[in-house]
Design a protein around this motif. Structure first.
Motif, mmCIF file in Angstrom:
data_model
loop_
_atom_site.group_PDB
_atom_site.id
_atom_site.type_symbol
_atom_site.label_atom_id
_atom_site.label_comp_id
_atom_site.label_asym_id
_atom_site.label_seq_id
_atom_site.Cartn_x
_atom_site.Cartn_y
_atom_site.Cartn_z
ATOM 1 N N ILE A 266 -33.678 75.445 30.220
ATOM 2 C CA ILE A 266 -32.361 76.088 30.303
ATOM 3 C C ILE A 266 -31.295 75.027 30.528
ATOM 4 N N GLU A 267 -31.548 74.123 31.455
ATOM 5 C CA GLU A 267 -30.579 73.070 31.749
ATOM 6 C C GLU A 267 -30.435 72.101 30.583
ATOM 7 N N HIS A 268 -31.544 71.807 29.907
ATOM 8 C CA HIS A 268 -31.498 70.901 28.760
ATOM 9 C C HIS A 268 -30.617 71.465 27.650
ATOM 10 N N PHE A 269 -30.825 72.735 27.313
ATOM 11 C CA PHE A 269 -30.031 73.330 26.234
ATOM 12 C C PHE A 269 -28.605 73.629 26.686
ATOM 13 N N GLY A 270 -28.392 73.832 27.973
ATOM 14 C CA GLY A 270 -27.033 73.946 28.499
ATOM 15 C C GLY A 270 -26.281 72.637 28.340
ATOM 16 N N ALA A 271 -26.990 71.521 28.517
ATOM 17 C CA ALA A 271 -26.373 70.207 28.328
ATOM 18 C C ALA A 271 -26.011 69.984 26.863
ATOM 19 N N VAL A 272 -26.831 70.497 25.957
ATOM 20 C CA VAL A 272 -26.522 70.395 24.520
ATOM 21 C C VAL A 272 -25.226 71.135 24.222
ATOM 22 N N LEU A 273 -25.064 72.320 24.806
ATOM 23 C CA LEU A 273 -23.818 73.068 24.623
ATOM 24 C C LEU A 273 -22.633 72.296 25.188
ATOM 25 N N ASP B 156 -22.284 69.094 25.635
ATOM 26 C CA ASP B 156 -21.997 67.907 24.826
ATOM 27 C C ASP B 156 -21.204 68.245 23.573
ATOM 28 N N ASN B 157 -21.306 69.482 23.121
ATOM 29 C CA ASN B 157 -20.625 69.905 21.896
ATOM 30 C C ASN B 157 -19.399 70.772 22.169
ATOM 31 N N GLY B 158 -18.892 70.757 23.388
ATOM 32 C CA GLY B 158 -17.649 71.452 23.693
ATOM 33 C C GLY B 158 -17.782 72.854 24.244
ATOM 34 N N GLY B 159 -18.968 73.285 24.585
ATOM 35 C CA GLY B 159 -19.157 74.619 25.150
ATOM 36 C C GLY B 159 -19.539 74.540 26.605
ATOM 37 N N LYS B 160 -19.819 75.685 27.197
ATOM 38 C CA LYS B 160 -20.281 75.703 28.580
ATOM 39 C C LYS B 160 -21.163 76.918 28.810
ATOM 40 N N SER C 235 -23.085 82.119 27.354
ATOM 41 C CA SER C 235 -22.320 80.905 27.075
ATOM 42 C C SER C 235 -20.954 81.225 26.498
ATOM 43 N N ASP C 236 -20.076 80.247 26.629
ATOM 44 C CA ASP C 236 -18.737 80.275 26.066
ATOM 45 C C ASP C 236 -18.629 78.988 25.262
ATOM 46 N N ALA C 237 -18.842 79.075 23.949
ATOM 47 C CA ALA C 237 -18.953 77.860 23.147
ATOM 48 C C ALA C 237 -18.473 78.103 21.727
ATOM 49 N N PRO C 238 -18.004 77.048 21.061
ATOM 50 C CA PRO C 238 -17.655 77.187 19.646
ATOM 51 C C PRO C 238 -18.923 77.333 18.800
ATOM 52 N N PRO D 118 -20.110 75.759 16.136
ATOM 53 C CA PRO D 118 -20.943 74.571 15.840
ATOM 54 C C PRO D 118 -21.829 74.152 17.007
ATOM 55 N N ALA D 119 -21.370 74.340 18.242
ATOM 56 C CA ALA D 119 -22.188 74.004 19.406
ATOM 57 C C ALA D 119 -23.399 74.921 19.491
ATOM 58 N N VAL D 120 -23.190 76.197 19.218
ATOM 59 C CA VAL D 120 -24.295 77.164 19.254
ATOM 60 C C VAL D 120 -25.286 76.871 18.133
ATOM 61 N N GLN D 121 -24.781 76.536 16.965
ATOM 62 C CA GLN D 121 -25.665 76.210 15.842
ATOM 63 C C GLN D 121 -26.515 74.980 16.144
ATOM 64 N N GLU D 122 -25.913 73.978 16.780
ATOM 65 C CA GLU D 122 -26.666 72.777 17.134
ATOM 66 C C GLU D 122 -27.726 73.088 18.188
ATOM 67 N N MET D 123 -27.385 73.910 19.174
ATOM 68 C CA MET D 123 -28.355 74.288 20.198
ATOM 69 C C MET D 123 -29.520 75.057 19.573
ATOM 70 N N GLU D 124 -29.228 76.007 18.691
ATOM 71 C CA GLU D 124 -30.283 76.772 18.025
ATOM 72 C C GLU D 124 -31.162 75.872 17.165
ATOM 73 N N ARG D 125 -30.544 74.910 16.484
ATOM 74 C CA ARG D 125 -31.313 73.980 15.645
ATOM 75 C C ARG D 125 -32.295 73.189 16.498
ATOM 76 N N LEU D 126 -31.819 72.684 17.635
ATOM 77 C CA LEU D 126 -32.693 71.921 18.522
ATOM 78 C C LEU D 126 -33.766 72.795 19.164
ATOM 79 N N MET D 127 -33.440 74.063 19.436
ATOM 80 C CA MET D 127 -34.445 74.978 19.981
ATOM 81 C C MET D 127 -35.564 75.216 18.977
ATOM 82 N N ARG D 128 -35.194 75.387 17.718
ATOM 83 C CA ARG D 128 -36.208 75.639 16.690
ATOM 84 C C ARG D 128 -37.092 74.411 16.456
ATOM 85 N N LEU D 129 -36.572 73.220 16.705
ATOM 86 C CA LEU D 129 -37.352 72.000 16.550
ATOM 87 C C LEU D 129 -38.204 71.687 17.775
ATOM 88 N N HIS D 130 -37.837 72.223 18.922
ATOM 89 C CA HIS D 130 -38.539 71.931 20.181
ATOM 90 C C HIS D 130 -39.909 72.594 20.168
#
Length: 116
Positions: free
Chosen positions: A23-30, A32-36, A65-68, A70-82
């Protein structure tokens, strides 16, 4: 920014601290990309209705989350690869509900609709 709710299931052989660390790892991804992350909940190890990747159980996590986008798309992409994440569900919402999610509420506190 748009508001989102995410639920993801991680493998059953992780420890509770490892599952909460995701949870904290993917929160950090958000972040880093302008979300929270507005709020997050760890729902625990639960039995699933059917096997996913030969797993009968999974660690469930819920993130608001409150994020743009692209930040959500990047988080989902990394989740699918994890390797530890088995399933991901993201929903865009108009507003976040106050208090704990329905999953975390006690059975007595939930509002019941009368049956017709």
């Amino acid at each position: 920014m748009p508001l989102y709710e995410h639920v993801f299931i991680s493998r059953q052989d992780l420890s509770n601290t490892q599952a909460e660390g995701l949870i904290e790892h993917f929160g950090a991804v958000l972040a880093d990309n302008g979300g929270k992350v507005v709020e997050h909940e760890y729902w625990g190890l639960k039995t699933m209705a059917y096997k996913i990747n030969k797993n009968r159980k999974g660690h469930y996590a819920y993130v608001r989350s409150d994020a743009p986008a692209p930040a959500v798309q990047e988080m989902e992409r990394l989740m699918r690869l994890h390797d530890d994440v088995m399933r991901v569900l993201t929903i865009k919402v108009d507003e976040h509900e106050e208090g704990p999610s329905v999953q975390m509420q006690k059975r007595d506190e939930r509002e019941r609709r009368p049956r017709n």
